[in-house]
Enzyme design. Structure first.
Site, PDB file in Angstrom:
ATOM      1  CG  ASN A  57      68.785  10.379 -80.549  1.00  0.00           C
ATOM      2  OD1 ASN A  57      67.581  10.578 -80.726  1.00  0.00           O
ATOM      3  ND2 ASN A  57      69.374  10.533 -79.374  1.00  0.00           N
ATOM      4  CD1 TRP A  58      67.556  12.861 -86.817  1.00  0.00           C
ATOM      5  CD2 TRP A  58      65.463  12.758 -87.591  1.00  0.00           C
ATOM      6  NE1 TRP A  58      67.617  12.669 -88.180  1.00  0.00           N
ATOM      7  CE2 TRP A  58      66.346  12.596 -88.674  1.00  0.00           C
ATOM      8  CE3 TRP A  58      64.090  12.710 -87.842  1.00  0.00           C
ATOM      9  CZ2 TRP A  58      65.906  12.411 -89.992  1.00  0.00           C
ATOM     10  CZ3 TRP A  58      63.647  12.526 -89.141  1.00  0.00           C
ATOM     11  CH2 TRP A  58      64.540  12.378 -90.209  1.00  0.00           C
ATOM     12  CE  LYS A  59      70.938  14.256 -79.257  1.00  0.00           C
ATOM     13  NZ  LYS A  59      71.768  14.220 -78.089  1.00  0.00           N
ATOM     14  CG  HIS A  65      69.863   8.542 -75.463  1.00  0.00           C
ATOM     15  ND1 HIS A  65      70.059   9.772 -74.892  1.00  0.00           N
ATOM     16  CD2 HIS A  65      70.598   8.523 -76.613  1.00  0.00           C
ATOM     17  CE1 HIS A  65      70.890  10.468 -75.666  1.00  0.00           C
ATOM     18  NE2 HIS A  65      71.227   9.729 -76.712  1.00  0.00           N
ATOM     19  CD  GLU A  78      70.139  13.619 -74.962  1.00  0.00           C
ATOM     20  OE1 GLU A  78      69.151  13.422 -75.685  1.00  0.00           O
ATOM     21  OE2 GLU A  78      71.249  13.994 -75.399  1.00  0.00           O
ATOM     22  CD  GLU A  93      74.834   7.463 -77.414  1.00  0.00           C
ATOM     23  OE1 GLU A  93      74.983   8.005 -78.506  1.00  0.00           O
ATOM     24  OE2 GLU A  93      73.861   7.680 -76.676  1.00  0.00           O
ATOM     25  N   GLY A 149      76.683  15.451 -77.307  1.00  0.00           N
ATOM     26  CA  GLY A 149      76.242  16.828 -77.539  1.00  0.00           C
ATOM     27  C   GLY A 149      77.218  17.870 -77.023  1.00  0.00           C
ATOM     28  CB  SER A 170      80.872  14.749 -80.121  1.00  0.00           C
ATOM     29  OG  SER A 170      80.188  15.449 -79.096  1.00  0.00           O
ATOM     30  N   GLY A 207      73.822  11.965 -82.980  1.00  0.00           N
ATOM     31  CA  GLY A 207      72.770  12.897 -82.590  1.00  0.00           C
ATOM     32  C   GLY A 207      72.817  14.146 -83.452  1.00  0.00           C
ATOM     33  N   GLY A 208      73.453  15.205 -82.920  1.00  0.00           N
ATOM     34  CA  GLY A 208      73.454  16.515 -83.595  1.00  0.00           C
ATOM     35  C   GLY A 208      73.788  16.458 -85.081  1.00  0.00           C
TER      36      GLY A 208
END
Ligand code: PEP
Length: 254
Positions: free
Chosen positions: A8-10, A96, A98, A173, A179, A218, A239-240
């Site tokens: 997930n490149w957000k 998601h 977010e 998640e 994150g 994470s 993600g990150g």
């Protein structure tokens, strides 16, 4: 069970940066073992760059991070499933955390998006997960049940049971692990994935065993192998640590 590694490149990367990362991934993943898929959920502007870089590598796909449940119309700022497909996406993320917690999407909207996307030919990675407050209040099972039931109880006849296999994956998640650098411990992941599988069984019967459940929160190169070794963990949503191609490649390789 199919294994899925999702990035997930957000809201990161210009088109040039996305093209570079996707081409690094395509080079690194030219020979994926059968039964393993890699999906990059890119910002809308970069989906076509990712899809172009992945052309010809069967196991690699591009996805969108959101869609709106309508064919077209006066929905300023929104993107339809047909537009995602046109840009080269074959997947979309729904639910998601977010989008639930920052953009205020509720279970009903998440269900509408999930079902509409499936009906319009996208594969869906549908995300669920509890906040820290919910976990500490002992509401893990109730939250997962509410989030799953919202989607599955609204599923139309044509999308029940075996019709979902290969088209729908679940992302567990825990919101407190996204994150934050706090990965859920093995016991917590085992428990939440077993609960998710059991809830799926209640909702879709035998098909539950054919729907991949991904863990996200994470994930890093040094914890990926341990997570993948756990029962009912059929993939990872990253993600990150997916923003650098090398680190995402290490996670897949682990
Ligand atoms: C995510 O964005 O879905 C996610 C799991 O992020 P991170 O890996 O950075 O926690």
């Amino acid at each position: 069970m199919q294994k899925i590694f999702a990035a997930n490149w957000k809201m990161y990367k210009t088109r040039a940066q996305a093209a570079q990362s996707a081409s690094d991934l395509a080079k690194g993943l030219g020979h994926m073992p059968a039964g393993q898929d890699v999906v990059v959920f890119a910002p809308f502007t970069s989906i076509s760059c990712v899809a172009d870089a992945f052309k010809g590598v069967a196991a690699l796909s591009a996805g969108g991070q959101n869609c709106y449940p309508a064919e077209e119309g006066a929905f300023t700022g929104e993107t339809s499933p047909a537009m995602l497909l046109d840009a080269g996406a074959s997947w979309v993320l729904t639910g998601h955390s977010e989008r639930r917690h920052i953009m205020g999407e509720d279970d009903v909207l998440v269900a509408r998006k999930t079902i509409f996307a499936l009906e319009h030919g996208l594969k869906v990675l549908f995300c669920i997960g509890e906040t820290l407050d919910e976990r500490e209040a002992g509401k893990l099972n109730a939250v997962l049940e509410r989030q799953l039931a919202a989607v599955f109880s609204a599923m139309p006849e044509g999308l029940r049971g075996a019709a979902l296999v290969g088209k729908l994956a679940i992302g567990y998640e825990p919101v407190w692990a996204i994150g934050t650098g706090k990965v859920a411990g093995p016991e917590e992941v085992l428990d939440a994935h077993a609960v998710t599988r059991a809830l799926l069984k209640k909702l879709v019967g035998e098909t539950a065993d054919k729907l991949p459940i991904l863990y996200g929160g994470s994930v890093k190169p040094n914890n990926a192998a341990g997570l993948m070794a756990l029962d009912n963990v059929d993939g990872l949503l990253v993600g990150g640590a997916s923003l650098e191609a090398q680190s995402f490649l290490q996670i897949i390789g682990a």
